[in-house]
Structure formats: C-alpha cells, structure tokens
Design an enzyme around this catalytic site. Structure first.
Site, PDB file in Angstrom:
ATOM      1  N   GLU A   1     -26.263   6.952 -19.726  1.00 46.65           N
ATOM      2  CA  GLU A   1     -25.474   8.067 -19.201  1.00 46.65           C
ATOM      3  C   GLU A   1     -24.054   7.589 -18.975  1.00 46.65           C
ATOM      4  O   GLU A   1     -23.821   6.408 -18.673  1.00 46.65           O
ATOM      5  CB  GLU A   1     -26.096   8.527 -17.867  1.00 46.65           C
TER       6      GLU A   1
ATOM      7  N   ASP B   1     -29.691   3.396 -11.967  1.00 52.45           N
ATOM      8  CA  ASP B   1     -28.875   2.202 -12.164  1.00 52.45           C
ATOM      9  C   ASP B   1     -29.745   1.012 -12.552  1.00 52.45           C
ATOM     10  O   ASP B   1     -29.235   0.018 -13.079  1.00 52.45           O
ATOM     11  CB  ASP B   1     -28.153   1.830 -10.858  1.00 52.45           C
TER      12      ASP B   1
ATOM     13  N   ASP C   1     -19.658   9.052 -17.956  1.00 56.36           N
ATOM     14  CA  ASP C   1     -18.792  10.075 -17.363  1.00 56.36           C
ATOM     15  C   ASP C   1     -17.503  10.119 -18.170  1.00 56.36           C
ATOM     16  O   ASP C   1     -16.863   9.086 -18.375  1.00 56.36           O
ATOM     17  CB  ASP C   1     -18.461   9.708 -15.904  1.00 56.36           C
TER      18      ASP C   1
ATOM     19  N   LYS D   1     -17.036  15.007 -16.618  1.00 59.15           N
ATOM     20  CA  LYS D   1     -16.808  14.810 -15.184  1.00 59.15           C
ATOM     21  C   LYS D   1     -15.577  15.593 -14.715  1.00 59.15           C
ATOM     22  O   LYS D   1     -14.542  15.555 -15.355  1.00 59.15           O
ATOM     23  CB  LYS D   1     -16.630  13.312 -14.930  1.00 59.15           C
TER      24      LYS D   1
ATOM     25  N   GLU E   1     -21.779  12.982 -19.565  1.00 59.95           N
ATOM     26  CA  GLU E   1     -21.363  13.907 -18.504  1.00 59.95           C
ATOM     27  C   GLU E   1     -19.876  14.211 -18.607  1.00 59.95           C
ATOM     28  O   GLU E   1     -19.044  13.296 -18.623  1.00 59.95           O
ATOM     29  CB  GLU E   1     -21.659  13.334 -17.112  1.00 59.95           C
TER      30      GLU E   1
ATOM     31  N   HIS F   1     -15.886   7.173 -13.967  1.00 63.19           N
ATOM     32  CA  HIS F   1     -16.558   8.122 -13.070  1.00 63.19           C
ATOM     33  C   HIS F   1     -15.629   8.807 -12.075  1.00 63.19           C
ATOM     34  O   HIS F   1     -15.633  10.030 -11.946  1.00 63.19           O
ATOM     35  CB  HIS F   1     -17.681   7.411 -12.312  1.00 63.19           C
TER      36      HIS F   1
ATOM     37  N   HIS G   1     -28.057   4.815 -15.881  1.00 62.14           N
ATOM     38  CA  HIS G   1     -26.965   5.560 -15.249  1.00 62.14           C
ATOM     39  C   HIS G   1     -25.659   4.784 -15.319  1.00 62.14           C
ATOM     40  O   HIS G   1     -25.563   3.664 -14.823  1.00 62.14           O
ATOM     41  CB  HIS G   1     -27.348   5.789 -13.777  1.00 62.14           C
ATOM     42  N   ARG G   2     -24.662   5.388 -15.947  1.00 66.30           N
ATOM     43  CA  ARG G   2     -23.366   4.717 -16.194  1.00 66.30           C
ATOM     44  C   ARG G   2     -23.600   3.418 -16.959  1.00 66.30           C
ATOM     45  O   ARG G   2     -22.923   2.410 -16.740  1.00 66.30           O
ATOM     46  CB  ARG G   2     -22.599   4.460 -14.894  1.00 66.30           C
TER      47      ARG G   2
HETATM   48  O1  G3P Z   1     -26.332  11.825 -14.470  1.00 70.99           O
HETATM   49  C1  G3P Z   1     -26.398  12.214 -13.144  1.00 70.99           C
HETATM   50  C2  G3P Z   1     -25.391  11.568 -12.256  1.00 70.99           C
HETATM   51  O2  G3P Z   1     -24.549  10.735 -13.002  1.00 70.99           O
HETATM   52  C3  G3P Z   1     -24.587  12.545 -11.514  1.00 70.99           C
HETATM   53  O3  G3P Z   1     -23.859  11.936 -10.473  1.00 70.99           O
HETATM   54  O4  G3P Z   1     -21.814  11.120  -9.456  1.00 70.99           O
HETATM   55  O5  G3P Z   1     -23.233   9.565 -10.736  1.00 70.99           O
HETATM   56  O6  G3P Z   1     -21.899  11.267 -11.914  1.00 70.99           O
HETATM   57  P1  G3P Z   1     -22.663  10.938 -10.666  1.00 70.99           P
HETATM   58 CA    CA Z   2     -22.514  10.826 -14.112  1.00 74.11          CA
END
Ligand code: G3P
Ligand code: CA
Length: 315
Positions: free
Chosen positions: A93, A305, A95, A178, A176, A108, A66-67
C-alpha cells in the site's frame, strides 16, 4: 526535527483521453497469479452473496504491506517495497500526493517534516507542505535517516519510480490518493501516470491494482474515469448508505478498531461497482490478536505494517 530519528522510528487532454480509454485495446500479458492465489474458491468465483444466502468469503485474507513493510523499513520508500518483497508479500500500500510542479510522489503526511530532513534542508519553508515543494527539491531529501542510520539516503519516490519497482518485483499495488482535496484533479493525473507506466492494461487492472481514498468524491472520480479499475473507499459508512457507495466502489476499507463481523456481513451482501461482491480490507492491524480478530470478522484483506506478524497469526 530530523534528529528525532529513534523516536519517530517506531496534460494534454488528448493524451489523457487516450490513456483513460477502456482496457480492451490495452490488454497486456498475464502477470503474476491474481488475488485468487491468496483467496479461496468463493473469492475466485467472484460471486456476490445474495439476500438470504450466507455471504461468500475468502479462505484467508490478503495481507497488504502498509506503506510497504513499514515496520521494518522507512514508510513509502523503495526500501519498504523491497523489504515486503523479500518477506514474500505481493501487495503493498502507498500514499500518493502532488508536488508544486505537478509530479506525483509517494508520501503520507501533508508535510514533509516527519519523514524527511526537510526542516534542516529548507529551514525557511515551514510548514513544509508537499504541495509547496518541487519534485526536484523533494528528490534531494533524505527519507530514510529518520527511521534509522542504515536507511539514510532513501528518497521520496516519484509514483513513476515506485511503479517501476513494484513492477520489477512482480508485486501488486493498493494505491491511496492521499488528501485529494489538497490536490484537485489528482485522480486524472494518477490514472495518466498509471496508464503511461503500463498499469492500466488488462492484467494489471484485473489482478494487480486497487485505487483507494478517504475521499468519496475522489473514488467516484476514479470510477467515472476508469470504471474497470478496482476502487476502495477508506472509511466505514453507515450500513444504510452502503448501497450508494457500492455504486462507485468495490472495497469498503474501515479501521479495524470499529469493525464488527455484522458490518462485514452487511458489506458482503452487496455487489460492488464492477459487479463483483463488495469486499472489506481493514487497517492498520499490527499484532497477532488484532489480526485473528479481523480474520474472524471475515475480512478480505488486512493492511499492516508487520505483514509477517499477520501472516503468522492468520495462517
Ligand atoms: O490503507 C489504509 C491506511 O493507509 C489508511 O490510513 O493514514 O495510513 O493512510 P493512513
Ligand atoms: Ca495510506
């Protein structure tokens, strides 16, 4: 403030038309093994469960950093991509948002305040919205020092630089879009950059790219522009509405906190927009118990994460 380091640590229309054209003329060389390398025979077949059949499921979920591996490196930086790679994780992943002058960048929050030194560098520019800064201005910001001194000097990557790094590492991307409501037309911009950087050829589209958003209209737009691209909707629509989502998306990606095995099973009963079984990636699962719980629900992907923690938990 930047000093809260430790606390926070925890178009040319023609050209666009060409780039957004179908994949047949854009086939590229096969890259890394596809998602099937991390999924079981059921997932490899791509068969959707039908009414009355037990939903097919992966032997084990994809683990998606994540990120980037943002538990150990500043989120959405190239360092976080590289850390995920060193830890052995293919999927990252990110944003994507758009600057004032139309560049796509990987960050993000709606503002740059939490993850850069923008408040010190541009004190008169509150509230420091991403869309109020040029790409050249954002390129001067420190996007690593807030996370720890050793990360000082990391930058907010442009989407192009980010794609280069993911490609260099042979990784795959859950991209993503965003806050699409703040960036009208970002879907077309994103697809244009993906195309120009070689990410819309057959192998990338088939195996290495998923585009997701919390905005249903945004996901719908991506699917309309490039029906071959795998898309994901971030959220948990009511079961009765799932068929309408399945018309334009291939993944239903809910927060893990509200998820149930019954909901996952309902998603798995449907085919997604590309004619393959609708899948579930859940987020953001950062501990072993949560990972085992999500795995028990039968999810297809776990966004975390701490990918090492999830891998150790679910095997
Ligand atoms: O990939 C799912 C997750 O990233 C969505 O929430 O706020 O971390 O972008 P957020
Ligand atoms: Ca995200």
């Amino acid at each position: 403030m930047y000093a809260r380091l430790a606390a926070v640590a925890a178009a040319s229309l023609g050209a666009v038309a060409a780039l957004l054209s179908g994949p047949a003329a854009q086939a590229g060389p096969a890259a890394r093994p596809g998602p099937s390398a991390q999924a079981g025979p059921a997932a490899r077949t791509g068969l959707a469960a039908r009414a009355g059949e037990a939903p097919a499921r992966s032997e084990r979920p994809l683990v998606i950093a994540h990120r980037g591996a943002s538990g150990g490196a500043p989120e959405n930086t190239l360092a976080a991509v590289d850390l995920a790679d060193r830890m052995g994780f293919d999927w990252v992943e990110n944003d994507v948002q758009r600057t004032r002058d139309g560049e796509l960048v990987v960050v993000h929050d709606e503002t740059l305040a939490r993850t850069t030194d923008v408040e010190e560098r541009f004190p008169g520019r509150a509230p420091w919205r991403v869309g109020d800064f040029t790409a050249a201005e954002i390129a001067t910001l420190d996007a690593g020092g807030w996370f720890g001194p050793r990360w000082a000097g990391e930058r907010v990557p442009t989407l192009r630089r980010y794609l280069h790094r993911v490609e260099r590492n042979g990784q795959r991307l859950l991209l993503e879009i965003k806050r699409p409501e703040l960036h009208p037309g970002i879907e077309r911009d994103t697809l244009r950059v993906l195309g120009e950087e070689g990410w819309l050829d057959r192998s990338h589209v088939a195996r290495r790219l998923v585009v997701q958003s919390f905005g249903a209209d945004s996901v719908r737009a991506v699917h309309r522009l490039r029906p071959d691209v795998i898309t994901g909707f971030l959220g948990m629509p009511p079961v009765a509405e799932l068929p309408s989502y399945a018309a334009f998306t291939d993944r239903i990606n809910p927060a893990h906190t509200a998820l149930t095995s019954a909901y996952v099973a309902e998603v798995h009963r449907l085919d997604g927009a590309r004619g393959e079984r609708l899948q579930v990636y859940t987020w953001t699962v950062n501990d072993a118990a949560g990972a085992r719980r999500a795995d028990g629900f039968g999810v297809d992907g776990i966004i975390t994460d701490h990918p090492d923690v999830v891998r150790d938990a679910v095997g």
